[in-house]
Design a protein around this motif. Structure first.
Motif, PDB file in Angstrom:
ATOM      1  N   UNK A 144       0.849  -1.194   0.000  1.00  0.00           N
ATOM      2  CA  UNK A 144       0.000   0.000   0.000  1.00  0.00           C
ATOM      3  C   UNK A 144       0.886   1.246   0.000  1.00  0.00           C
ATOM      4  N   UNK A 145       0.926   1.932  -1.146  1.00  0.00           N
ATOM      5  CA  UNK A 145       1.801   3.100  -1.288  1.00  0.00           C
ATOM      6  C   UNK A 145       1.370   4.264  -0.398  1.00  0.00           C
ATOM      7  N   UNK A 146       0.080   4.373  -0.125  1.00  0.00           N
ATOM      8  CA  UNK A 146      -0.406   5.428   0.762  1.00  0.00           C
ATOM      9  C   UNK A 146       0.190   5.279   2.156  1.00  0.00           C
ATOM     10  N   UNK A 147       0.253   4.040   2.625  1.00  0.00           N
ATOM     11  CA  UNK A 147       0.830   3.780   3.957  1.00  0.00           C
ATOM     12  C   UNK A 147       2.335   4.045   3.951  1.00  0.00           C
ATOM     13  N   UNK A 148       3.014   3.641   2.890  1.00  0.00           N
ATOM     14  CA  UNK A 148       4.456   3.899   2.767  1.00  0.00           C
ATOM     15  C   UNK A 148       4.731   5.397   2.844  1.00  0.00           C
ATOM     16  N   UNK A 149       3.894   6.181   2.177  1.00  0.00           N
ATOM     17  CA  UNK A 149       4.050   7.649   2.193  1.00  0.00           C
ATOM     18  C   UNK A 149       3.857   8.207   3.594  1.00  0.00           C
ATOM     19  N   UNK A 150       2.890   7.669   4.317  1.00  0.00           N
ATOM     20  CA  UNK A 150       2.612   8.155   5.678  1.00  0.00           C
ATOM     21  C   UNK A 150       3.767   7.821   6.618  1.00  0.00           C
ATOM     22  N   UNK A 151       4.379   6.648   6.432  1.00  0.00           N
ATOM     23  CA  UNK A 151       5.554   6.288   7.244  1.00  0.00           C
ATOM     24  C   UNK A 151       6.671   7.311   7.013  1.00  0.00           C
ATOM     25  N   UNK A 153       6.395  10.358   5.930  1.00  0.00           N
ATOM     26  CA  UNK A 153       5.994  11.669   6.447  1.00  0.00           C
ATOM     27  C   UNK A 153       6.142  11.732   7.960  1.00  0.00           C
ATOM     28  N   UNK A 154       5.719  10.672   8.634  1.00  0.00           N
ATOM     29  CA  UNK A 154       5.825  10.642  10.099  1.00  0.00           C
ATOM     30  C   UNK A 154       7.285  10.737  10.537  1.00  0.00           C
ATOM     31  N   UNK A 155       8.158  10.023   9.838  1.00  0.00           N
ATOM     32  CA  UNK A 155       9.597  10.067  10.174  1.00  0.00           C
ATOM     33  C   UNK A 155      10.168  11.467   9.950  1.00  0.00           C
ATOM     34  N   UNK A 156       9.779  12.091   8.844  1.00  0.00           N
ATOM     35  CA  UNK A 156      10.304  13.430   8.520  1.00  0.00           C
ATOM     36  C   UNK A 156       9.842  14.464   9.541  1.00  0.00           C
ATOM     37  N   UNK A 157       8.589  14.379   9.947  1.00  0.00           N
ATOM     38  CA  UNK A 157       8.043  15.341  10.918  1.00  0.00           C
ATOM     39  C   UNK A 157       8.677  15.143  12.281  1.00  0.00           C
ATOM     40  N   UNK A 158       8.814  13.872  12.695  1.00  0.00           N
ATOM     41  CA  UNK A 158       9.432  13.577  13.997  1.00  0.00           C
ATOM     42  C   UNK A 158      10.874  14.071  14.035  1.00  0.00           C
ATOM     43  N   UNK A 159      11.594  13.869  12.936  1.00  0.00           N
ATOM     44  CA  UNK A 159      12.991  14.319  12.859  1.00  0.00           C
ATOM     45  C   UNK A 159      13.081  15.842  12.905  1.00  0.00           C
ATOM     46  N   UNK A 160      12.171  16.513  12.189  1.00  0.00           N
ATOM     47  CA  UNK A 160      12.181  17.979  12.162  1.00  0.00           C
ATOM     48  C   UNK A 160      11.896  18.550  13.547  1.00  0.00           C
ATOM     49  N   UNK A 161      10.942  17.963  14.257  1.00  0.00           N
ATOM     50  CA  UNK A 161      10.649  18.498  15.594  1.00  0.00           C
ATOM     51  C   UNK A 161      11.816  18.267  16.541  1.00  0.00           C
ATOM     52  N   UNK A 162      12.386  17.081  16.512  1.00  0.00           N
ATOM     53  CA  UNK A 162      13.512  16.790  17.404  1.00  0.00           C
ATOM     54  C   UNK A 162      14.671  17.745  17.146  1.00  0.00           C
ATOM     55  N   UNK A 163      15.034  17.928  15.883  1.00  0.00           N
ATOM     56  CA  UNK A 163      16.136  18.839  15.534  1.00  0.00           C
ATOM     57  C   UNK A 163      15.789  20.279  15.908  1.00  0.00           C
ATOM     58  N   UNK A 181       9.765  24.690   9.942  1.00  0.00           N
ATOM     59  CA  UNK A 181       9.171  24.962   8.622  1.00  0.00           C
ATOM     60  C   UNK A 181       9.373  23.773   7.696  1.00  0.00           C
ATOM     61  N   UNK A 182      10.541  23.156   7.787  1.00  0.00           N
ATOM     62  CA  UNK A 182      10.818  21.968   6.975  1.00  0.00           C
ATOM     63  C   UNK A 182       9.833  20.839   7.320  1.00  0.00           C
ATOM     64  N   UNK A 183       9.557  20.681   8.613  1.00  0.00           N
ATOM     65  CA  UNK A 183       8.583  19.676   9.032  1.00  0.00           C
ATOM     66  C   UNK A 183       7.191  19.996   8.519  1.00  0.00           C
ATOM     67  N   UNK A 184       6.848  21.288   8.513  1.00  0.00           N
ATOM     68  CA  UNK A 184       5.522  21.711   8.061  1.00  0.00           C
ATOM     69  C   UNK A 184       5.345  21.547   6.546  1.00  0.00           C
ATOM     70  N   UNK A 185       6.451  21.437   5.815  1.00  0.00           N
ATOM     71  CA  UNK A 185       6.346  21.161   4.381  1.00  0.00           C
ATOM     72  C   UNK A 185       5.775  19.769   4.144  1.00  0.00           C
ATOM     73  N   UNK A 186       6.004  18.868   5.084  1.00  0.00           N
ATOM     74  CA  UNK A 186       5.461  17.506   4.989  1.00  0.00           C
ATOM     75  C   UNK A 186       4.028  17.443   5.509  1.00  0.00           C
ATOM     76  N   UNK A 192       1.397  21.239  16.544  1.00  0.00           N
ATOM     77  CA  UNK A 192       2.582  21.230  17.411  1.00  0.00           C
ATOM     78  C   UNK A 192       3.731  21.991  16.744  1.00  0.00           C
ATOM     79  N   UNK A 193       3.990  21.679  15.481  1.00  0.00           N
ATOM     80  CA  UNK A 193       5.065  22.372  14.755  1.00  0.00           C
ATOM     81  C   UNK A 193       4.741  23.852  14.574  1.00  0.00           C
ATOM     82  N   UNK A 194       3.474  24.168  14.334  1.00  0.00           N
ATOM     83  CA  UNK A 194       3.072  25.575  14.189  1.00  0.00           C
ATOM     84  C   UNK A 194       3.325  26.348  15.483  1.00  0.00           C
ATOM     85  N   UNK A 195       2.957  25.736  16.610  1.00  0.00           N
ATOM     86  CA  UNK A 195       3.155  26.411  17.896  1.00  0.00           C
ATOM     87  C   UNK A 195       4.640  26.568  18.213  1.00  0.00           C
ATOM     88  N   UNK A 196       5.423  25.547  17.878  1.00  0.00           N
ATOM     89  CA  UNK A 196       6.870  25.627  18.107  1.00  0.00           C
ATOM     90  C   UNK A 196       7.502  26.699  17.219  1.00  0.00           C
TER      91      UNK A 196
END
Length: 394
Positions: A144-151, A153-163, A181-186, A192-196
């Motif tokens: 399921x490519x939709x699920x692959x995309x979500x995985x 996206x979740x990794x990219x957002x988590x990494x952006x917030x941590x950094x 902002x990089x996280x919000x592109x995903x 959470x990212x908006x507030x940060x």
């Protein structure tokens, strides 16, 4: 099967049972099947409002134990940017062990339910959990490519917030802002990212842009107190005192004993009065204790929107209970505290049903809601906190 949203299986079972089946049960299963087909069609066409209505109807006609129907409703709310409602819907839905879900609905059905869980976690800031759940979904439905995309996206957002968080702690606000902002592109609508990012923009003096981020976060999650506090502070820095007061007043209702918020509210109220040309020389923080000199003054306070606490006491022996009241009123600066000496106002004591003194009476939007003995500070504080946090108690 009907309650689980498996209308097709229910119909098959009914047909196998022959004349033993009630025709009404068959009609209900057929109606549910038709509604679920409409829901799947709405999802395929990305008609999220129709999907929301369809799932609501499906639940009302019997699919009230169907995790996939609740997952569909959660997706509709997420796509409509109603994240807080999506979170509530997901929590309200039935919970099954994933192994049981897989047996009942197949790997693809279970994967879809997990993906919605992952996206709720993303929307509410549980990003590491979102990654784990999305990865689990990918294991169940690897093609399921939709699920692959979500995985991804979740990794990219988590990494952006941590950094971003690490950079913010190091006072590298511009770099942290860029990372959020990089996280919000995903995921552009992640509160959470908006507030940060708003925190970074505030530190950089970009108050207007910080307010915009907080406002978007609050549209997504109206009870996000950190975003509301940040917006109130930025509006204060922009000298938009009325907007600042509105946010602080909402916060003080949610956390009535917070002295920091209370003081910020008071300062914003002072500045708003100055802006309007009103006299502020007698205003002092914690001075929300009013001596009642007339029936008209009493009626003004207890019938005004909001909350008032009235102490009915004697002139001779009220010192101790008045000290108690002063201590409590400092904790709740948005609440009016009134003192009525019954010797001067016996008609008020009678009209308000005062049976013993000293006594406190709590008024909410013009109605009496509670009476408390004058020596019970703990009950007074608990009651003030309870009633000041209820917006529509009557």
């Amino acid at each position: 099967m009907h309650g689980l949203g498996e209308a097709e299986k229910a119909l098959h079972h009914y047909k196998q049972s022959g004349s033993l089946v009630d025709r009404e049960d068959i009609a209900k299963a057929e109606a549910l099947q038709k509604q679920l087909n409409r829901c799947n069609g709405a999802r395929n066409l990305k008609e999220w409002s129709d999907l929301l209505k369809g799932t609501q109807f499906a639940i009302s006609v019997g699919a009230d134990s169907a995790p996939k129907v609740y997952a569909l409703q959660t997706e509709a709310l997420l796509r409509l940017q109603r994240h807080q409602e999506a979170y509530a819907t997901y929590n309200k839905g039935p919970k099954f062990l994933i192994e049981s879900c897989t047996k009942l609905f197949g790997p693809a059905g279970s994967a879809y339910i997990l993906v919605m869980k992952a996206q709720v976690y993303m929307a509410t800031g549980r990003l590491e959990d979102a990654v784990k759940v999305a990865q689990h979904a990918a294991q169940l439905d690897p093609k399921n490519q939709e699920i692959v995309t979500i995985v991804k996206r979740a990794k990219a957002i988590a990494s952006a917030r941590l950094s971003g968080n690490l950079l913010f702690k190091a006072s590298q606000y511009l770099e942290a802002c860029n990372m959020y902002t990089e996280g919000l592109e995903h995921e552009p609508y992640n509160s959470i990212l908006l507030c940060n990012r708003a925190a970074c923009r505030s530190k950089l003096g970009q108050y207007e842009r910080a307010v915009e981020d907080c406002t978007t976060a609050l549209i997504l999650q109206p009870t996000y107190s950190k975003a509301r506090l940040r917006r109130a502070d930025c509006n204060a820095k922009l000298e938009r005192w009325e907007a600042s007061v509105q946010d602080y007043e909402m916060l003080i209702r949610e956390i009535p004993g917070d002295e920091e918020v209370g003081r910020a509210l008071f300062e914003a109220q002072v500045q708003l009065k100055k802006q309007r040309g009103e006299d502020v020389k007698d205003m002092k923080f914690g001075s929300n204790l009013v001596f009642i000199s007339s029936n008209e003054r009493f009626r003004h306070f207890v019938t005004s929107p909001g909350m008032a606490v009235v102490l009915f006491c004697n002139k001779a022996n009220h010192k101790q209970v008045l000290q108690l009241m002063e201590q409590v009123c400092k904790r709740f600066p948005s609440v009016n505290f009134l003192k009525v000496e019954v010797e001067d106002h016996p008609y008020l004591a009678k009209s308000e049903g005062v049976s013993s003194i000293p006594a406190f009476k709590i008024y909410k939007n013009g109605s009496r809601v509670k009476e408390i003995p004058g020596n019970n500070r703990e009950l007074l504080e608990k009651s003030v906190k309870l009633y000041s946090s209820r917006r529509n108690i009557l």
